[in-house]
Design a protein around this motif. Structure first.
Motif, PDB file in Angstrom:
ATOM      1  N   VAL A  61       0.833  -1.208   0.000  1.00 41.27           N
ATOM      2  CA  VAL A  61       0.000   0.000   0.000  1.00 41.27           C
ATOM      3  C   VAL A  61       0.867   1.258   0.000  1.00 41.27           C
ATOM      4  O   VAL A  61       0.567   2.234  -0.694  1.00 41.27           O
ATOM      5  N   LEU A  62       1.966   1.242   0.737  1.00 42.45           N
ATOM      6  CA  LEU A  62       2.843   2.414   0.790  1.00 42.45           C
ATOM      7  C   LEU A  62       3.711   2.552  -0.458  1.00 42.45           C
ATOM      8  O   LEU A  62       4.197   3.645  -0.757  1.00 42.45           O
ATOM      9  N   SER A  63       3.913   1.470  -1.192  1.00 41.82           N
ATOM     10  CA  SER A  63       4.727   1.528  -2.406  1.00 41.82           C
ATOM     11  C   SER A  63       3.964   2.085  -3.601  1.00 41.82           C
ATOM     12  O   SER A  63       4.578   2.632  -4.522  1.00 41.82           O
ATOM     13  N   LEU A  64       2.647   1.972  -3.600  1.00 43.48           N
ATOM     14  CA  LEU A  64       1.868   2.457  -4.740  1.00 43.48           C
ATOM     15  C   LEU A  64       1.996   3.964  -4.975  1.00 43.48           C
ATOM     16  O   LEU A  64       2.213   4.387  -6.115  1.00 43.48           O
ATOM     17  N   PRO A  65       1.863   4.822  -3.954  1.00 45.12           N
ATOM     18  CA  PRO A  65       2.032   6.260  -4.232  1.00 45.12           C
ATOM     19  C   PRO A  65       3.437   6.618  -4.714  1.00 45.12           C
ATOM     20  O   PRO A  65       3.598   7.529  -5.531  1.00 45.12           O
ATOM     21  N   VAL A  66       4.445   5.914  -4.220  1.00 44.12           N
ATOM     22  CA  VAL A  66       5.820   6.173  -4.663  1.00 44.12           C
ATOM     23  C   VAL A  66       5.958   5.827  -6.145  1.00 44.12           C
ATOM     24  O   VAL A  66       6.529   6.592  -6.932  1.00 44.12           O
ATOM     25  N   LEU A  67       5.394   4.696  -6.537  1.00 48.59           N
ATOM     26  CA  LEU A  67       5.442   4.273  -7.935  1.00 48.59           C
ATOM     27  C   LEU A  67       4.659   5.238  -8.826  1.00 48.59           C
ATOM     28  O   LEU A  67       5.135   5.620  -9.904  1.00 48.59           O
ATOM     29  N   MET A  68       3.478   5.666  -8.379  1.00 47.64           N
ATOM     30  CA  MET A  68       2.668   6.574  -9.195  1.00 47.64           C
ATOM     31  C   MET A  68       3.313   7.950  -9.332  1.00 47.64           C
ATOM     32  O   MET A  68       3.193   8.597 -10.366  1.00 47.64           O
ATOM     33  N   THR A  69       4.015   8.398  -8.306  1.00 42.41           N
ATOM     34  CA  THR A  69       4.736   9.666  -8.396  1.00 42.41           C
ATOM     35  C   THR A  69       5.861   9.565  -9.411  1.00 42.41           C
ATOM     36  O   THR A  69       6.088  10.483 -10.195  1.00 42.41           O
ATOM     37  N   GLY A  70       6.572   8.450  -9.404  1.00 41.65           N
ATOM     38  CA  GLY A  70       7.663   8.261 -10.353  1.00 41.65           C
ATOM     39  C   GLY A  70       7.176   8.182 -11.779  1.00 41.65           C
ATOM     40  O   GLY A  70       7.822   8.691 -12.701  1.00 41.65           O
ATOM     41  N   ILE A  71       6.023   7.552 -11.986  1.00 38.87           N
ATOM     42  CA  ILE A  71       5.472   7.433 -13.336  1.00 38.87           C
ATOM     43  C   ILE A  71       4.940   8.775 -13.827  1.00 38.87           C
ATOM     44  O   ILE A  71       5.007   9.094 -14.994  1.00 38.87           O
ATOM     45  N   GLY A  72       4.437   9.588 -12.917  1.00 39.52           N
ATOM     46  CA  GLY A  72       3.933  10.913 -13.290  1.00 39.52           C
ATOM     47  C   GLY A  72       2.423  10.975 -13.314  1.00 39.52           C
ATOM     48  O   GLY A  72       1.844  11.728 -14.087  1.00 39.52           O
ATOM     49  N   LYS A  73       1.742  10.214 -12.479  1.00 38.03           N
ATOM     50  CA  LYS A  73       0.284  10.258 -12.424  1.00 38.03           C
ATOM     51  C   LYS A  73      -0.167  11.226 -11.348  1.00 38.03           C
ATOM     52  O   LYS A  73       0.514  11.455 -10.364  1.00 38.03           O
ATOM     53  N   GLN A  74      -1.334  11.791 -11.581  1.00 35.07           N
ATOM     54  CA  GLN A  74      -1.902  12.769 -10.660  1.00 35.07           C
ATOM     55  C   GLN A  74      -3.404  12.522 -10.555  1.00 35.07           C
ATOM     56  O   GLN A  74      -4.047  12.111 -11.509  1.00 35.07           O
ATOM     57  N   ARG A  75      -3.958  12.792  -9.383  1.00 29.44           N
ATOM     58  CA  ARG A  75      -5.385  12.584  -9.165  1.00 29.44           C
ATOM     59  C   ARG A  75      -6.188  13.752  -9.720  1.00 29.44           C
ATOM     60  O   ARG A  75      -5.885  14.916  -9.490  1.00 29.44           O
ATOM     61  N   VAL A  76      -7.244  13.407 -10.475  1.00 25.16           N
ATOM     62  CA  VAL A  76      -8.171  14.389 -11.025  1.00 25.16           C
ATOM     63  C   VAL A  76      -9.581  13.909 -10.693  1.00 25.16           C
ATOM     64  O   VAL A  76      -9.920  12.761 -10.951  1.00 25.16           O
ATOM     65  N   ASP A  77     -10.394  14.788 -10.112  1.00 20.24           N
ATOM     66  CA  ASP A  77     -11.770  14.444  -9.783  1.00 20.24           C
ATOM     67  C   ASP A  77     -12.663  14.697 -10.989  1.00 20.24           C
ATOM     68  O   ASP A  77     -12.573  15.746 -11.632  1.00 20.24           O
ATOM     69  N   CYS A  78     -13.546  13.738 -11.278  1.00 23.32           N
ATOM     70  CA  CYS A  78     -14.501  13.892 -12.377  1.00 23.32           C
ATOM     71  C   CYS A  78     -15.520  14.966 -11.986  1.00 23.32           C
ATOM     72  O   CYS A  78     -16.112  14.892 -10.911  1.00 23.32           O
ATOM     73  N   PRO A  79     -15.756  15.976 -12.843  1.00 21.57           N
ATOM     74  CA  PRO A  79     -16.710  17.027 -12.485  1.00 21.57           C
ATOM     75  C   PRO A  79     -18.162  16.560 -12.531  1.00 21.57           C
ATOM     76  O   PRO A  79     -19.032  17.188 -11.944  1.00 21.57           O
ATOM     77  N   ASN A  93      -7.249  14.516 -21.982  1.00 28.48           N
ATOM     78  CA  ASN A  93      -8.645  14.343 -21.617  1.00 28.48           C
ATOM     79  C   ASN A  93      -8.794  13.133 -20.706  1.00 28.48           C
ATOM     80  O   ASN A  93      -7.862  12.369 -20.500  1.00 28.48           O
ATOM     81  N   LEU A  94      -9.978  12.998 -20.167  1.00 27.52           N
ATOM     82  CA  LEU A  94     -10.286  11.944 -19.226  1.00 27.52           C
ATOM     83  C   LEU A  94     -11.674  11.426 -19.537  1.00 27.52           C
ATOM     84  O   LEU A  94     -12.619  12.207 -19.637  1.00 27.52           O
ATOM     85  N   THR A  95     -11.801  10.124 -19.721  1.00 25.59           N
ATOM     86  CA  THR A  95     -13.102   9.490 -19.825  1.00 25.59           C
ATOM     87  C   THR A  95     -13.315   8.733 -18.528  1.00 25.59           C
ATOM     88  O   THR A  95     -12.618   7.760 -18.244  1.00 25.59           O
ATOM     89  N   CYS A  96     -14.257   9.194 -17.736  1.00 28.33           N
ATOM     90  CA  CYS A  96     -14.489   8.619 -16.414  1.00 28.33           C
ATOM     91  C   CYS A  96     -15.026   7.194 -16.552  1.00 28.33           C
ATOM     92  O   CYS A  96     -15.982   6.956 -17.290  1.00 28.33           O
ATOM     93  N   LEU A 102     -16.869  12.390 -21.024  1.00 22.47           N
ATOM     94  CA  LEU A 102     -15.580  12.920 -21.440  1.00 22.47           C
ATOM     95  C   LEU A 102     -15.330  14.264 -20.778  1.00 22.47           C
ATOM     96  O   LEU A 102     -16.212  15.115 -20.707  1.00 22.47           O
ATOM     97  N   THR A 103     -14.118  14.437 -20.278  1.00 24.92           N
ATOM     98  CA  THR A 103     -13.699  15.694 -19.675  1.00 24.92           C
ATOM     99  C   THR A 103     -12.360  16.086 -20.275  1.00 24.92           C
ATOM    100  O   THR A 103     -11.435  15.283 -20.311  1.00 24.92           O
ATOM    101  N   VAL A 104     -12.254  17.307 -20.771  1.00 20.10           N
ATOM    102  CA  VAL A 104     -11.019  17.832 -21.336  1.00 20.10           C
ATOM    103  C   VAL A 104     -10.240  18.500 -20.202  1.00 20.10           C
ATOM    104  O   VAL A 104     -10.806  19.237 -19.402  1.00 20.10           O
ATOM    105  N   ILE A 105      -8.920  18.224 -20.138  1.00 20.75           N
ATOM    106  CA  ILE A 105      -8.088  18.745 -19.056  1.00 20.75           C
ATOM    107  C   ILE A 105      -7.153  19.808 -19.610  1.00 20.75           C
ATOM    108  O   ILE A 105      -6.409  19.554 -20.555  1.00 20.75           O
ATOM    109  N   ASN A 106      -7.185  20.992 -19.004  1.00 20.67           N
ATOM    110  CA  ASN A 106      -6.217  22.057 -19.288  1.00 20.67           C
ATOM    111  C   ASN A 106      -5.286  22.125 -18.092  1.00 20.67           C
ATOM    112  O   ASN A 106      -5.718  22.456 -16.983  1.00 20.67           O
TER     113      ASN A 106
END
Length: 108
Positions: A61-79, A93-96, A102-106
């Motif tokens: 569980v603690l290794s997942l955020p470290v791996l996601m940070t290294g890959i370059g992922k970020q959390r985005v909430d669906c509007p 863009n993001l398809t929830c 569909l949501t376009v990300i700027n």
């Protein structure tokens, strides 16, 4: 943190502030990926035994955020449905997966 503008009846444009990953640099990103993958591997091997699951599961569980940070992922909430989604910092863009909108990300 994010602003939404309507393009059509189901497509929204949101502005999301990009987390600064330049502080890590390429050596830091490679190190984060290796540490996260190593933690997942060791954690899964520890989970093979009953006693090891007490240490293996929290390590995974603690290794997942470290791996996601290294890959370059970020959390985005669906509007539309407010589901938390993880996307790459370069995604346009993001398809929830929950509401299928569909949501376009700027990125800022």
């Amino acid at each position: 943190m994010s602003k939404a503008n309507v393009i059509s009846n189901e497509t929204l444009v949101i502005s999301v502030e990009k987390k600064d990953s330049s502080a890590l640099g390429w050596i830091g990103r490679i190190t984060a990926i290796l540490l996260g993958a190593f933690g997942l591997l060791i954690g899964s091997l520890l989970c093979l035994t009953i006693i090891g699951i007490l240490l293996g599961f929290p390590l995974m569980v603690l290794s997942l955020p470290v791996l996601m940070t290294g890959i370059g992922k970020q959390r985005v909430d669906c509007p539309h449905c407010k589901k938390k989604n993880y996307v790459l910092n370069t995604a346009e863009n993001l398809t929830c997966p929950k509401c299928r909108n569909l949501t376009v990300i700027n990125w800022k």
